[in-house]
Design a protein around this motif. Structure first.
Motif, PDB file in Angstrom:
ATOM      1  N   CYS A  78      46.106  30.776  29.682  1.00 29.96           N
ATOM      2  CA  CYS A  78      45.173  29.639  29.727  1.00 29.96           C
ATOM      3  C   CYS A  78      45.735  28.426  28.991  1.00 29.96           C
ATOM      4  CB  CYS A  78      43.825  30.044  29.145  1.00 29.96           C
ATOM      5  SG  CYS A  78      42.815  31.027  30.266  1.00 29.96           S
ATOM      6  N   ILE A  81      47.995  26.690  31.297  1.00 27.31           N
ATOM      7  CA  ILE A  81      47.228  25.993  32.329  1.00 27.31           C
ATOM      8  C   ILE A  81      46.668  24.695  31.772  1.00 27.31           C
ATOM      9  CG2 ILE A  81      45.125  26.118  33.714  1.00 27.31           C
ATOM     10  CD1 ILE A  81      45.727  29.146  34.008  1.00 27.31           C
ATOM     11  N   LEU A  85      47.159  20.842  33.105  1.00 29.90           N
ATOM     12  CA  LEU A  85      46.066  19.913  33.377  1.00 29.90           C
ATOM     13  C   LEU A  85      46.225  18.631  32.568  1.00 29.90           C
ATOM     14  CD1 LEU A  85      42.996  22.353  33.480  1.00 29.90           C
ATOM     15  CD2 LEU A  85      44.239  21.346  35.409  1.00 29.90           C
ATOM     16  N   ILE A 117      37.011  28.410  32.135  1.00 31.16           N
ATOM     17  CA  ILE A 117      37.876  29.533  32.499  1.00 31.16           C
ATOM     18  C   ILE A 117      37.608  30.657  31.510  1.00 31.16           C
ATOM     19  CG2 ILE A 117      40.226  30.343  32.929  1.00 31.16           C
ATOM     20  CD1 ILE A 117      41.154  27.463  33.160  1.00 31.16           C
ATOM     21  N   CYS A 119      39.290  33.538  29.787  1.00 29.10           N
ATOM     22  CA  CYS A 119      40.673  33.952  29.515  1.00 29.10           C
ATOM     23  C   CYS A 119      40.673  35.352  28.926  1.00 29.10           C
ATOM     24  CB  CYS A 119      41.331  32.957  28.567  1.00 29.10           C
ATOM     25  SG  CYS A 119      41.160  31.238  29.079  1.00 29.10           S
ATOM     26  N   SER A 135      41.221  33.611  39.819  1.00 28.33           N
ATOM     27  CA  SER A 135      42.566  33.084  40.012  1.00 28.33           C
ATOM     28  C   SER A 135      43.411  34.113  40.745  1.00 28.33           C
ATOM     29  CB  SER A 135      43.202  32.784  38.649  1.00 28.33           C
ATOM     30  OG  SER A 135      43.505  34.003  37.974  1.00 28.33           O
ATOM     31  N   LEU A 246      36.859  31.964  37.201  1.00 30.07           N
ATOM     32  CA  LEU A 246      36.694  30.522  37.380  1.00 30.07           C
ATOM     33  C   LEU A 246      35.332  30.225  37.997  1.00 30.07           C
ATOM     34  CD1 LEU A 246      40.147  29.940  39.151  1.00 30.07           C
ATOM     35  CD2 LEU A 246      39.680  29.793  36.699  1.00 30.07           C
ATOM     36  N   LYS A 254      40.492  25.871  41.550  1.00 31.29           N
ATOM     37  CA  LYS A 254      41.209  27.137  41.708  1.00 31.29           C
ATOM     38  C   LYS A 254      42.645  26.887  42.161  1.00 31.29           C
ATOM     39  CE  LYS A 254      41.369  31.214  44.681  1.00 31.29           C
ATOM     40  NZ  LYS A 254      42.141  32.033  43.718  1.00 31.29           N
ATOM     41  N   ARG A 256      44.521  24.337  41.429  1.00 34.18           N
ATOM     42  CA  ARG A 256      45.291  23.880  40.261  1.00 34.18           C
ATOM     43  C   ARG A 256      45.684  25.060  39.378  1.00 34.18           C
ATOM     44  NH1 ARG A 256      44.534  18.339  38.885  1.00 34.18           N
ATOM     45  NH2 ARG A 256      44.173  17.188  40.807  1.00 34.18           N
ATOM     46  N   VAL A 257      44.707  25.952  39.122  1.00 38.07           N
ATOM     47  CA  VAL A 257      44.973  27.108  38.273  1.00 38.07           C
ATOM     48  C   VAL A 257      45.991  28.034  38.931  1.00 38.07           C
ATOM     49  CG1 VAL A 257      43.946  29.177  37.247  1.00 38.07           C
ATOM     50  CG2 VAL A 257      42.730  26.984  37.126  1.00 38.07           C
ATOM     51  N   ASP A 258      45.797  28.309  40.224  1.00 34.82           N
ATOM     52  CA  ASP A 258      46.710  29.211  40.931  1.00 34.82           C
ATOM     53  C   ASP A 258      48.127  28.654  40.979  1.00 34.82           C
ATOM     54  OD1 ASP A 258      44.687  30.988  41.345  1.00 34.82           O
ATOM     55  OD2 ASP A 258      44.377  30.512  43.462  1.00 34.82           O
TER      56      ASP A 258
END
Length: 338
Positions: A78, A81, A85, A117, A119, A135, A246, A254, A256-258
């Motif tokens: 996280c 991530i 961002l 999120i 984590c 994710s 998420l 999703k 962006r995270v993936d």
């Protein structure tokens, strides 16, 4: 109070920079309704910080150190991530607020926008996808038993008439309930991992059912690791696939995270994090887990690395082809997850 979010002093939200202040009338709701803008990202931008959930004792994925600061593999994912961002949103001042979450409150807190999120080691299941999004998977593990060494317990069939501890709301609960009538053990419900292990340590339970890696974390970080041993075969023929939890109905967030996770799978950072948290001395106590990635884990990473590439469809192929609640042996059981 138990079950309510606990805000950690890890990093508290900082004021937004002048250039990041929304224009008059440009609220998070307005941005969320604008095509091409992820509602979660709009909410993060407006408040100026991202809210991350964590666990207290889910070693080595999500737990706290001696100063009550979150740490672990899932927490490290996280943090990376968040760094992504920061760059993509042009918000270098973006900070995190950590909220302690127990398994039973994970879904409600995500659905209520209390955390962005989660984590922690959360099992990806079809039933849960009706309430939250997941994710790309980042790990795989099997549910097994842990008992005291020399207790004569070698498998769940040896538990007749004995007490078995399990954390409420986990996949382990569903799996052991499926065998409860046949085996005839007494089921003890725990509120979290620490509570379940305490039952075993204090002889209130003769065994504990949980994911193998989490059992190793509890055993290795106890005062007497050699007192306990993991026994028997997995309780399911399908491993649990872990993913970050998420907000639902926000495919742009999703993505962006993936994308951030896929890059970690491709550049070897995921493998490095696994070595750091699973194969070396684990802070804060210095215990060693010595857990190497299994073939199932390597397959998850390989599939995740294909996300967004021409080889295609990694988001689907990384998923477990037969999630636990769709196995014939457990189809009638209530859905849950680690």
């Amino acid at each position: 109070m138990p079950g309510l979010p606990r805000v950690s002093p890890v990093t508290m939200p900082l004021p937004r920079a002048v250039g990041d202040s929304p224009a008059p009338g440009d609220s998070a709701l307005t941005q969320a309704l604008t095509p091409g803008v992820a509602p979660t990202l709009a909410r993060i931008r407006e408040r100026g910080h991202i809210v991350l959930g964590y666990r207290q004792t889910a070693v080595p994925f999500s737990y706290v150190d001696a100063k009550d600061q979150p740490m672990g593999l899932a927490w490290a994912l996280c943090q990376r991530i968040v760094s992504t961002l920061q760059r993509e949103l042009a918000m270098p001042e973006l900070r995190t607020t950590a909220v302690r979450v127990i398994e039973q409150m994970r879904g409600p807190l995500i659905k209520g926008d209390a955390i962005d999120i989660d984590c922690a080691p959360s099992t990806l299941t079809h039933a849960r996808e009706r309430q939250v999004a997941f994710s790309l998977p980042y790990y795989a593990a099997n549910v097994r038993l842990m008992a005291r060494r020399g207790a004569g317990i070698h498998a769940i069939d040896d538990m007749r008439g004995l007490r078995l501890a399990v954390v409420q709301g986990t996949t382990a609960e569903r799996l052991v309930r499926a065998q409860h009538a046949r085996t005839g053990f007494q089921l003890l419900m725990a509120r979290d991992y620490a509570d379940a292990f305490r039952m075993l340590r204090e002889h209130r339970a003769q065994a504990l059912a949980l994911d193998y890696v989490l059992l190793e974390g509890l055993r290795a970080t106890s005062q007497s690791p050699d007192t306990f041993q993991i026994v028997g075969p997995p309780l399911s023929d399908q491993p649990e696939h872990y993913a970050l939890v998420l907000p639902k109905d926000d495919p742009l967030f999703k993505e962006r995270v993936d994308a951030a996770l896929a890059e970690m799978f491709r550049n070897g950072e995921m493998a490095a994090l696994q070595r750091a948290w699973f194969q070396t001395a684990v802070p804060p106590f210095g215990h060693r887990l010595n857990v190497k990635p299994s073939a199932e884990v390597l397959a998850v990473w390989e599939a995740g690395a294909r996300y967004g590439t021409a080889s295609g469809e990694a988001a689907a192929s990384a998923r477990s082809p037969n999630p636990p609640e769709h196995n014939a042996a457990t189809a009638s059981q209530p859905a849950a997850g680690t």
